[in-house]
Write an enzyme that holds these catalytic residues in place. Structure first.
Site, PDB file in Angstrom:
ATOM      1  N   ASN A  69       0.864  -1.183   0.000  1.00 48.06           N
ATOM      2  CA  ASN A  69       0.000   0.000   0.000  1.00 48.06           C
ATOM      3  C   ASN A  69       0.903   1.236   0.000  1.00 48.06           C
ATOM      4  O   ASN A  69       1.467   1.593   1.030  1.00 48.06           O
ATOM      5  CB  ASN A  69      -0.885  -0.047   1.260  1.00 48.06           C
ATOM      6  CG  ASN A  69      -1.771   1.166   1.390  1.00 48.06           C
ATOM      7  OD1 ASN A  69      -1.845   2.005   0.487  1.00 48.06           O
ATOM      8  ND2 ASN A  69      -2.459   1.267   2.514  1.00 48.06           N
ATOM      9  N   LYS A  71       0.097   4.237  -0.393  1.00 46.11           N
ATOM     10  CA  LYS A  71      -0.584   5.404   0.198  1.00 46.11           C
ATOM     11  C   LYS A  71      -0.368   6.650  -0.657  1.00 46.11           C
ATOM     12  O   LYS A  71      -0.297   6.558  -1.876  1.00 46.11           O
ATOM     13  CB  LYS A  71      -0.129   5.595   1.653  1.00 46.11           C
ATOM     14  CG  LYS A  71      -0.322   4.321   2.477  1.00 46.11           C
ATOM     15  CD  LYS A  71      -0.170   4.536   3.956  1.00 46.11           C
ATOM     16  CE  LYS A  71      -0.361   3.216   4.679  1.00 46.11           C
ATOM     17  NZ  LYS A  71      -0.283   3.340   6.120  1.00 46.11           N
ATOM     18  N   HIS A 153      -9.578   0.844   5.063  1.00 47.65           N
ATOM     19  CA  HIS A 153      -8.285   1.107   5.702  1.00 47.65           C
ATOM     20  C   HIS A 153      -8.489   2.070   6.868  1.00 47.65           C
ATOM     21  O   HIS A 153      -9.338   2.959   6.809  1.00 47.65           O
ATOM     22  CB  HIS A 153      -7.307   1.689   4.677  1.00 47.65           C
ATOM     23  CG  HIS A 153      -5.915   1.756   5.215  1.00 47.65           C
ATOM     24  ND1 HIS A 153      -5.492   2.773   6.024  1.00 47.65           N
ATOM     25  CD2 HIS A 153      -4.877   0.896   5.104  1.00 47.65           C
ATOM     26  CE1 HIS A 153      -4.234   2.543   6.384  1.00 47.65           C
ATOM     27  NE2 HIS A 153      -3.841   1.414   5.837  1.00 47.65           N
ATOM     28  N   GLU A 223      -5.317  -5.038  10.644  1.00 49.67           N
ATOM     29  CA  GLU A 223      -4.310  -3.996  10.815  1.00 49.67           C
ATOM     30  C   GLU A 223      -4.611  -3.208  12.087  1.00 49.67           C
ATOM     31  O   GLU A 223      -5.422  -2.262  12.064  1.00 49.67           O
ATOM     32  CB  GLU A 223      -4.325  -3.044   9.623  1.00 49.67           C
ATOM     33  CG  GLU A 223      -4.031  -3.704   8.299  1.00 49.67           C
ATOM     34  CD  GLU A 223      -3.517  -2.688   7.288  1.00 49.67           C
ATOM     35  OE1 GLU A 223      -2.335  -2.768   6.933  1.00 49.67           O
ATOM     36  OE2 GLU A 223      -4.281  -1.803   6.891  1.00 49.67           O
ATOM     37  N   GLY A 229       2.208   2.391  10.655  1.00 47.98           N
ATOM     38  CA  GLY A 229       3.096   3.531  10.456  1.00 47.98           C
ATOM     39  C   GLY A 229       3.805   3.987  11.713  1.00 47.98           C
ATOM     40  O   GLY A 229       4.384   5.075  11.750  1.00 47.98           O
ATOM     41  N   SER A 269       3.384  -1.949  10.354  1.00 47.09           N
ATOM     42  CA  SER A 269       4.833  -1.937  10.595  1.00 47.09           C
ATOM     43  C   SER A 269       5.530  -3.250  10.237  1.00 47.09           C
ATOM     44  O   SER A 269       6.529  -3.616  10.862  1.00 47.09           O
ATOM     45  CB  SER A 269       5.140  -1.516  12.038  1.00 47.09           C
ATOM     46  OG  SER A 269       4.692  -0.183  12.261  1.00 47.09           O
TER      47      SER A 269
HETATM   48  P1  PGA Z   1       2.755   0.391   7.599  1.00 48.39           P
HETATM   49  O1  PGA Z   1       1.286   0.539   6.964  1.00 48.39           O
HETATM   50  O2  PGA Z   1       3.321  -0.896   7.049  1.00 48.39           O
HETATM   51  O3  PGA Z   1       3.503   1.590   7.145  1.00 48.39           O
HETATM   52  O4  PGA Z   1       2.577   0.324   9.082  1.00 48.39           O
HETATM   53  C1  PGA Z   1       0.460  -0.567   6.786  1.00 48.39           C
HETATM   54  C2  PGA Z   1      -0.846  -0.161   6.182  1.00 48.39           C
HETATM   55  O5  PGA Z   1      -1.350   0.914   6.503  1.00 48.39           O
HETATM   56  O6  PGA Z   1      -1.420  -0.897   5.369  1.00 48.39           O
END
Ligand code: PGA
Length: 313
Positions: A69, A71, A153, A223, A229, A269
């Protein structure tokens, strides 16, 4: 879908990890009092159901699935570099791999990325396109070559304010038009600390279940919001405990077949250093990756963590 993702010309010579079954019975979380099952640390009954032969099994029968993803990140140049890194990466054949670029770069990615990797939208409108300023329709995602869409999400839920019912309707519409749906669920930190992890996840799951006509093209992404993040990944046990509960929920509320076939992937993460340990958990069928999916070689490492599902002894 599975076969369409196999690398062109690649024989499926590598062992197939899908369908490996646990060799001892899963503990029934329903047999554990709910007050014991739901607590902030959620360390319940897991791990004791690891195979005595040292075989790391998959509880579900679906193929390992890894999504990237991206983003709201990237420029034409950085995305060209990422695509080039992905095109040259060696990816295990027995994994469905999907990336989700920002809308404005989907065309660039579609025309330059290997067909080995499918493309997802990061969101879609709830019904047919039209006078909805700023939205992207399912029809447009399909037209530009997307096979998937991420829905629910946490950034859409908690930053933009989408609710369960709206997300369920979006999923139903996307599925009815032939897109696969990466259906995200997950609790906030305060919800976990209040012992509401399962309540929140089941509620979000039910909104999908109430709306979707079929689970054939749905991948559930667990998640936890506190892990997205933040660099604070859930421990393999914490993730497994929710994944097994989600699978049991599907079994009781949808069907045994759907519980077995539906991929339940973990996000929050995930990186090249922690993916192998997470992948060993039998109810973790893959990952949804944010930050680490912006680096081609690291994303490839995460895709290839499917090999952790092999015999560990
Ligand atoms: P991240 O995001 O791996 O940066 O924690 C995961 C996500 O939001 O799908």
């Amino acid at each position: 879908m599975a076969s369409s993702l196999t690398a062109a010309g690649t024989q499926p010579s590598a062992p197939s990890f899908s369908g490996l079954r646990r060799t001892c019975p899963k503990l029934d979380t329903a047999a554990v009092p709910f007050s014991h099952r739901v607590n902030s640390s959620i360390r319940l009954v897991s791990s004791s159901h690891r195979s005595p032969r040292g075989v790391v099994a998959m509880a579900g029968s679906g193929k390992f699935f890894v999504g990237g993803n991206w983003k709201c990140n990237g420029t034409k140049d950085s995305i060209a570099k990422l695509v080039s890194d992905l095109n040259t990466a060696t990816l295990e054949p027995d994994v469905d791999v999907v990336v989700s670029p920002p809308y404005v770069y989907i065309d660039q990615v579609k025309s330059s990325l290997t067909d080995r990797i499918e493309i997802s939208g990061q969101n879609s409108w709830v019904s047919k396109g039209g006078a909805f300023t700023g939205e992207i329709s399912v029809e447009q995602l399909k037209d530009i070559g997307c096979k998937w869409v991420i829905l629910g999400h946490s950034e859409r839920r908690h930053v933009i304010g989408e609710n369960d019912e709206f997300i369920g309707k979006k999923a139903a519409y996307a599925l009815s038009e032939g897109l696969g749906v990466i259906a995200c669920i997950g609790e906030k930190l305060e919800e976990r600390e209040a012992g509401k992890t399962f309540d929140v996840c089941f509620h979000q799951l039910k909104a999908f279940a109430d709306a979707v006509p079929s689970w054939d093209r749905v991948v559930v992404a667990y998640e936890p919001v506190w892990a997205i993040g933040t660099g604070k990944v859930a421990s393999p046990q914490q993730a497994q405990e929710v994944h097994v509960a989600v699978r049991d929920w599907l079994k009781k509320n949808v069907s045994e077949e759907v519980a077995s076939k539906t991929r339940i992937i973990y996000g929050g993460s995930v990186n090249g250093g922690n993916c192998a340990e997470l992948a060993k958990e039998e109810d973790i069928d893959g990952f949804l990756v944010g930050g680490a999916s912006l680096k081609g070689p690291e994303f490839a490492t995460i895709v290839n963590s499917v090999t952790s599902k092999k015999v560990a002894a």
